[in-house]
Design a protein around this motif. Structure first.
Motif, PDB file in Angstrom:
ATOM      1  N   ASP A  76       2.139   7.570   3.315  1.00 24.65           N
ATOM      2  CA  ASP A  76       2.270   7.200   4.731  1.00 24.65           C
ATOM      3  C   ASP A  76       1.644   8.252   5.632  1.00 24.65           C
ATOM      4  O   ASP A  76       0.943   7.933   6.598  1.00 24.65           O
ATOM      5  CB  ASP A  76       3.755   7.021   5.083  1.00 24.65           C
ATOM      6  CG  ASP A  76       4.352   5.789   4.400  1.00 24.65           C
ATOM      7  OD1 ASP A  76       3.557   4.897   4.063  1.00 24.65           O
ATOM      8  OD2 ASP A  76       5.576   5.747   4.219  1.00 24.65           O
ATOM      9  N   ARG A  77       1.894   9.512   5.331  1.00 19.80           N
ATOM     10  CA  ARG A  77       1.309  10.586   6.153  1.00 19.80           C
ATOM     11  C   ARG A  77      -0.213  10.618   6.014  1.00 19.80           C
ATOM     12  O   ARG A  77      -0.922  10.894   6.985  1.00 19.80           O
ATOM     13  CB  ARG A  77       1.907  11.933   5.751  1.00 19.80           C
ATOM     14  CG  ARG A  77       3.403  12.057   6.028  1.00 19.80           C
ATOM     15  CD  ARG A  77       3.887  13.484   5.794  1.00 19.80           C
ATOM     16  NE  ARG A  77       5.311  13.607   5.997  1.00 19.80           N
ATOM     17  CZ  ARG A  77       6.215  13.613   5.014  1.00 19.80           C
ATOM     18  NH1 ARG A  77       5.806  13.507   3.747  1.00 19.80           N
ATOM     19  NH2 ARG A  77       7.493  13.736   5.268  1.00 19.80           N
ATOM     20  N   LEU A  79      -2.133   8.053   5.497  1.00 21.14           N
ATOM     21  CA  LEU A  79      -2.667   6.954   6.305  1.00 21.14           C
ATOM     22  C   LEU A  79      -2.689   7.321   7.782  1.00 21.14           C
ATOM     23  O   LEU A  79      -3.619   6.963   8.515  1.00 21.14           O
ATOM     24  CB  LEU A  79      -1.807   5.702   6.086  1.00 21.14           C
ATOM     25  CG  LEU A  79      -1.876   5.084   4.681  1.00 21.14           C
ATOM     26  CD1 LEU A  79      -0.881   3.939   4.553  1.00 21.14           C
ATOM     27  CD2 LEU A  79      -3.284   4.584   4.377  1.00 21.14           C
ATOM     28  N   LYS A  80      -1.672   8.055   8.246  1.00 15.41           N
ATOM     29  CA  LYS A  80      -1.643   8.467   9.644  1.00 15.41           C
ATOM     30  C   LYS A  80      -2.757   9.463   9.938  1.00 15.41           C
ATOM     31  O   LYS A  80      -3.404   9.402  10.986  1.00 15.41           O
ATOM     32  CB  LYS A  80      -0.281   9.083   9.978  1.00 15.41           C
ATOM     33  CG  LYS A  80       0.862   8.079   9.988  1.00 15.41           C
ATOM     34  CD  LYS A  80       2.187   8.752  10.317  1.00 15.41           C
ATOM     35  CE  LYS A  80       3.328   7.748  10.307  1.00 15.41           C
ATOM     36  NZ  LYS A  80       4.640   8.401  10.605  1.00 15.41           N
ATOM     37  N   GLU A  85      -4.048   1.846   9.510  1.00 16.42           N
ATOM     38  CA  GLU A  85      -2.845   1.086   9.825  1.00 16.42           C
ATOM     39  C   GLU A  85      -1.788   1.352   8.757  1.00 16.42           C
ATOM     40  O   GLU A  85      -2.080   1.307   7.557  1.00 16.42           O
ATOM     41  CB  GLU A  85      -3.168  -0.410   9.882  1.00 16.42           C
ATOM     42  CG  GLU A  85      -1.987  -1.255  10.346  1.00 16.42           C
ATOM     43  CD  GLU A  85      -2.368  -2.720  10.454  1.00 16.42           C
ATOM     44  OE1 GLU A  85      -1.522  -3.510  10.884  1.00 16.42           O
ATOM     45  OE2 GLU A  85      -3.521  -3.060  10.106  1.00 16.42           O
ATOM     46  N   PRO A  86      -0.552   1.654   9.160  1.00 15.47           N
ATOM     47  CA  PRO A  86       0.476   1.962   8.150  1.00 15.47           C
ATOM     48  C   PRO A  86       0.853   0.728   7.343  1.00 15.47           C
ATOM     49  O   PRO A  86       0.589  -0.418   7.738  1.00 15.47           O
ATOM     50  CB  PRO A  86       1.658   2.454   9.008  1.00 15.47           C
ATOM     51  CG  PRO A  86       1.452   1.816  10.335  1.00 15.47           C
ATOM     52  CD  PRO A  86      -0.040   1.731  10.530  1.00 15.47           C
TER      53      PRO A  86
END
Length: 485
Positions: A76-77, A79-80, A85-86
């Motif tokens: 998730d991090r 992707l950020k 897009e998460p």
């Protein structure tokens, strides 16, 4: 057609994601049934590249978290960070409970068991409060470094009650770090800044303000830093003090375990130079400390280049260094500027390839000092010429020769004769960098004479007369006019 011929017709995959299977299946699910083989291969390679990029970023978060297991939070991090897009789906903080269901003979289907919701209880529950609408307002936090007196900003009285260390000043930074050392026998301490009680409103409300960044140093590194600072600040003219200073600089130059102390050393250098422009001996020690840091092959200084450059430029272009009325200190400040110029050249040579804008920015700074004839001193002009000399023949040809006429008429002619001769000799020494090209031109010319009028039009009368008095006047002359008909 045999199975072997069918297999041979399928193109060889260049990636783990098979263009003939994975990509085409995804395309058919979207209604694209005639996907070109080349397009499928390119899509597969791009998918693999993107996944590798995400996994590489996620592995960095895993390593910084000091873990050997990759978590979904790392993905998730990543992707950020990559501005992607998460992923939307189940909350990874809740354990997933899977159940098994039979959908046919020997076919099992696993699904996530959803929580049962009691509609009667849900209907009878009171409605949640309506959230407030988001509103935005704007105000000037500061205008050219000055905070306007508006209700959104703290009042001047509140600012005066805050200690300098808490309102952004680096005053007494290093002495205050010692106050934070814990009194127990732990081997590490966290230099989080001073916790000083004051009468500001936050503390009246019982709030504790903590800095955002914590920097952990071992007690040994802290003692080492304190000892180095103490030795370098001791400017006694004794043999023992000089021996200690040389030993401290040699330690900084060779010790491989000083990575965490680099920002502290640079901050110490910056503060010392700012507050001691009259102490030439201490300023020379700071330049030697910068040189020691540059010579330490185990230190990674690239992130700190833009903090080192202002320290060097300050001593190169400062208007007044030491006592200008003292002849001895006048010679010492010239030597100090020469050392600054050599360090500047070394920094550009080591880090110019890493920062493409480093050399142009330094050139613009030196150019402003060279052409700023108002409110300047011969020392500043001397430092600017030394700095430009180290940037190479191209900079000298464009910057120095392009502005020398204006410089001579607006600044040089207004100086006393002693300062005139000194700066003209410095300029000529700078122009001697061009003699290597000038010798090439002179060897191709049948006539080796100097066109005096042409030279005066280019550099001015005072400088032209001084050049003609030099033994290598022809080399300098052809170096100045290199590439011109």
């Amino acid at each position: 057609m045999s199975k072997n011929s069918q297999r041979s017709s399928i193109p060889t995959s260049h990636t783990l994601w098979s263009p003939s299977d994975t990509v085409k299946d995804a395309a058919e699910s979207l209604g694209i049934f005639n996907l070109n083989e080349e397009a499928a291969k390119n899509l597969a390679m791009d998918i693999e590249y993107r996944i590798h990029e995400i996994l590489d970023q996620a592995s960095k978060f895993m390593r910084h978290g000091k873990r050997r297991t990759l978590h979904t939070s790392d993905i998730d991090r990543a992707l950020k960070v990559l501005n992607l897009e998460p992923l939307y789906g189940y909350d990874v903080s809740r354990p997933l409970v899977f159940k098994e269901a039979l959908v046919g003979a020997g076919q099992n289907l696993y699904y996530v068991d959803d929580d049962e919701v009691d509609f009667e209880k849900l209907i009878n529950e009171p409605l949640p409060k309506v959230p407030r609408f988001s509103t935005f307002t704007a105000h000037w936090l500061a205008i050219e470094g000055v905070q306007p007196a508006i209700p959104q900003n703290p009042s001047p009285n509140d600012i005066k009650n805050i200690l300098p260390i808490n309102r952004g000043s680096m005053e007494n930074m290093f002495s205050l770090i010692n106050d934070e050392v814990k009194e127990d026998t732990n081997e590490e301490f966290t230099s989080t800044g001073p916790s000083v009680s004051s009468n500001i409103s936050n503390q009246k409300q019982g709030l504790e303000v903590k800095p955002l960044v914590k920097h952990v140093l071992s007690r040994e590194l802290q003692l080492y830093f304190d000892k180095i600072v103490e030795v370098l600040l001791n400017q006694e003219e004794t043999k023992e003090a000089e021996l200690l200073r040389n030993s401290a600089l040699q330690s900084v130059r060779a010790d491989p375990g000083l990575h965490q102390l680099v920002p502290y050393f640079i901050q110490f250098i910056s503060e010392t130079i700012t507050k001691n422009l009259k102490n030439i001996s201490l300023l020379s020690t700071m330049l030697e400390l910068i040189y020691s840091l540059l010579m330490n092959e185990s230190l990674f200084l690239e992130p700190y280049v833009h903090a080192i450059i202002p320290c060097i430029l300050t001593l190169l272009l400062a208007k007044k260094i030491g006592n200008v009325d003292d002849e001895l200190q006048k010679q010492q400040q010239l030597a100090l500027r020469e050392l600054s110029a050599s360090l500047l050249e070394r920094v550009i040579e080591d880090f110019g390839s890493s920062y493409s804008t480093l050399k142009p920015r330094i050139t613009r700074t030196l150019l402003r000092a060279f052409v700023s004839v108002n409110n300047t001193t011969p020392g500043t002009q001397y430092g600017a010429l030394l700095g430009l000399r180290g940037l190479g023949s191209e900079v000298i040809r464009i910057v120095v020769l392009g502005n020398v006429i204006n410089w001579s008429s607006t600044f040089l002619e207004k100086l006393q004769q002693e300062d005139q001769v000194f700066l003209i000799d410095t300029l000529i020494e700078t122009l001697r960098v061009l003699t290597k090209e000038g010798k090439l031109v002179k060897d191709m010319k049948t006539e080796n004479g100097i066109d005096n009028e042409r030279l005066k039009q280019r550099v001015g009368d005072l400088i032209a007369d001084r050049i003609q008095a030099c033994d290598d006047a022809q080399d300098i002359y052809w170096g100045i006019f290199f590439g011109e008909v």
